[in-house]
Motif scaffolding. Sequence first.
Motif, PDB file in Angstrom:
ATOM      1  N   ALA A 171     -75.072 -31.809 -80.413  1.00  0.00           N
ATOM      2  CA  ALA A 171     -75.090 -32.515 -79.131  1.00  0.00           C
ATOM      3  C   ALA A 171     -75.409 -31.596 -77.960  1.00  0.00           C
ATOM      4  O   ALA A 171     -76.101 -31.994 -77.016  1.00  0.00           O
ATOM      5  CB  ALA A 171     -73.745 -33.209 -78.907  1.00  0.00           C
ATOM      6  N   ASP A 172     -74.932 -30.347 -78.019  1.00  0.00           N
ATOM      7  CA  ASP A 172     -75.140 -29.459 -76.880  1.00  0.00           C
ATOM      8  C   ASP A 172     -76.567 -28.932 -76.793  1.00  0.00           C
ATOM      9  O   ASP A 172     -76.934 -28.289 -75.809  1.00  0.00           O
ATOM     10  CB  ASP A 172     -74.158 -28.284 -76.928  1.00  0.00           C
ATOM     11  N   ARG A 173     -77.397 -29.206 -77.797  1.00  0.00           N
ATOM     12  CA  ARG A 173     -78.790 -28.753 -77.764  1.00  0.00           C
ATOM     13  C   ARG A 173     -79.756 -29.866 -77.372  1.00  0.00           C
ATOM     14  O   ARG A 173     -80.948 -29.620 -77.165  1.00  0.00           O
ATOM     15  CB  ARG A 173     -79.212 -28.196 -79.137  1.00  0.00           C
ATOM     16  N   ASP A 222     -97.350 -30.233 -81.329  1.00  0.00           N
ATOM     17  CA  ASP A 222     -97.139 -28.806 -81.576  1.00  0.00           C
ATOM     18  C   ASP A 222     -96.170 -28.215 -80.559  1.00  0.00           C
ATOM     19  O   ASP A 222     -95.345 -27.355 -80.895  1.00  0.00           O
ATOM     20  CB  ASP A 222     -98.474 -28.063 -81.527  1.00  0.00           C
ATOM     21  N   ARG A 223     -96.257 -28.669 -79.319  1.00  0.00           N
ATOM     22  CA  ARG A 223     -95.324 -28.188 -78.293  1.00  0.00           C
ATOM     23  C   ARG A 223     -93.894 -28.624 -78.629  1.00  0.00           C
ATOM     24  O   ARG A 223     -92.938 -27.862 -78.447  1.00  0.00           O
ATOM     25  CB  ARG A 223     -95.732 -28.722 -76.923  1.00  0.00           C
ATOM     26  N   VAL A 228     -88.391 -27.462 -80.567  1.00  0.00           N
ATOM     27  CA  VAL A 228     -87.312 -27.708 -81.536  1.00  0.00           C
ATOM     28  C   VAL A 228     -86.908 -26.404 -82.215  1.00  0.00           C
ATOM     29  O   VAL A 228     -85.719 -26.103 -82.368  1.00  0.00           O
ATOM     30  CB  VAL A 228     -87.757 -28.746 -82.586  1.00  0.00           C
ATOM     31  N   ASP A 229     -87.894 -25.613 -82.614  1.00  0.00           N
ATOM     32  CA  ASP A 229     -87.594 -24.342 -83.283  1.00  0.00           C
ATOM     33  C   ASP A 229     -86.797 -23.417 -82.367  1.00  0.00           C
ATOM     34  O   ASP A 229     -85.839 -22.770 -82.794  1.00  0.00           O
ATOM     35  CB  ASP A 229     -88.887 -23.652 -83.709  1.00  0.00           C
ATOM     36  N   ALA A 230     -87.192 -23.357 -81.100  1.00  0.00           N
ATOM     37  CA  ALA A 230     -86.523 -22.450 -80.166  1.00  0.00           C
ATOM     38  C   ALA A 230     -85.130 -22.944 -79.795  1.00  0.00           C
ATOM     39  O   ALA A 230     -84.153 -22.194 -79.842  1.00  0.00           O
ATOM     40  CB  ALA A 230     -87.373 -22.272 -78.911  1.00  0.00           C
ATOM     41  N   VAL A 231     -85.031 -24.211 -79.431  1.00  0.00           N
ATOM     42  CA  VAL A 231     -83.744 -24.755 -78.995  1.00  0.00           C
ATOM     43  C   VAL A 231     -82.775 -24.879 -80.159  1.00  0.00           C
ATOM     44  O   VAL A 231     -81.585 -24.589 -80.040  1.00  0.00           O
ATOM     45  CB  VAL A 231     -83.948 -26.128 -78.315  1.00  0.00           C
ATOM     46  N   GLY A 232     -83.284 -25.279 -81.320  1.00  0.00           N
ATOM     47  CA  GLY A 232     -82.419 -25.441 -82.482  1.00  0.00           C
ATOM     48  C   GLY A 232     -81.796 -24.146 -82.948  1.00  0.00           C
ATOM     49  O   GLY A 232     -80.707 -24.131 -83.528  1.00  0.00           O
ATOM     50  N   PRO A 237     -86.373 -21.830 -74.602  1.00  0.00           N
ATOM     51  CA  PRO A 237     -87.814 -21.749 -74.410  1.00  0.00           C
ATOM     52  C   PRO A 237     -88.190 -21.858 -72.949  1.00  0.00           C
ATOM     53  O   PRO A 237     -87.496 -22.462 -72.148  1.00  0.00           O
ATOM     54  CB  PRO A 237     -88.338 -22.955 -75.206  1.00  0.00           C
ATOM     55  N   GLY A 238     -89.342 -21.334 -72.639  1.00  0.00           N
ATOM     56  CA  GLY A 238     -89.861 -21.453 -71.283  1.00  0.00           C
ATOM     57  C   GLY A 238     -89.113 -20.611 -70.311  1.00  0.00           C
ATOM     58  O   GLY A 238     -89.239 -20.757 -69.125  1.00  0.00           O
TER      59      GLY A 238
END
Length: 238
Positions: A171-173, A222-223, A228-232, A237-238
């Motif tokens: 939930a926090d992601r 793709d973005r 998802v990969d970064a936040v998960g 990201p960014g």
Amino acid sequence: MVAHERLTEEVASRAHLSKADDAAHTVRVVVAGLAHRLDMPLRQRLRQAMPGPERDAAYAIVPPAHDTPAGLLEEVARNLQTPQERADRLTHAVLSVIADEDPALGRALREGLAPSYAELFTAPESSPERLSAAGDAPAPLSNEEVRTELRRRPQWSGDSHRLTRTVGLPADRTAPLLRQVEKDARELRHKVDHTTTGDGITFTLRTRSVDAVTRADLEMADRIDAAVDAVGSGGHPG
């Protein structure tokens, strides 16, 4: 609770408002109109979730108005003294930010209103979609082209009409992911639809002007995968 600064900044961005004061006033008007259409327990929940400056706007003791989304848009247009087309964009901006910042509240609001209100919780078009080299409209992909591209993107499914991916995250992601996707969508000038359910977030991509999948949708997919990969993984990201 939704943070005041975050709420007004995102509304200003999505609604193309140049002043924070304009965004704050817009939030109060839309929240007040929304509260008039909720039952008392849901009004209270909305009020508790709003930051201090916007909390009083969610206060209402009159019986809920059982009308259509058009009634809400007319009220927003009247109170902001703006054309209804502009009121539509402003309402989308406010409600989509609330739903993105507090997914549980957004889900409760959609469930507590008539189904016809659900579309108002999607972000407004940020800008015109990219055109094909011919300059007339984005070029739709064929079914075979979509199948080929989906083999390269195993997390996605769909056909030549739309692409979907459901993402399950803690939930926090959820809020960080939605913020990054919105940022990418603005950068690419492309629309992303999403719904939040008990299974996670489902993203849906299609190019509205041609009602089909185009290269712009693949780029946006793709973005989303990268976000998802970064936040998960706990990244930012960014």
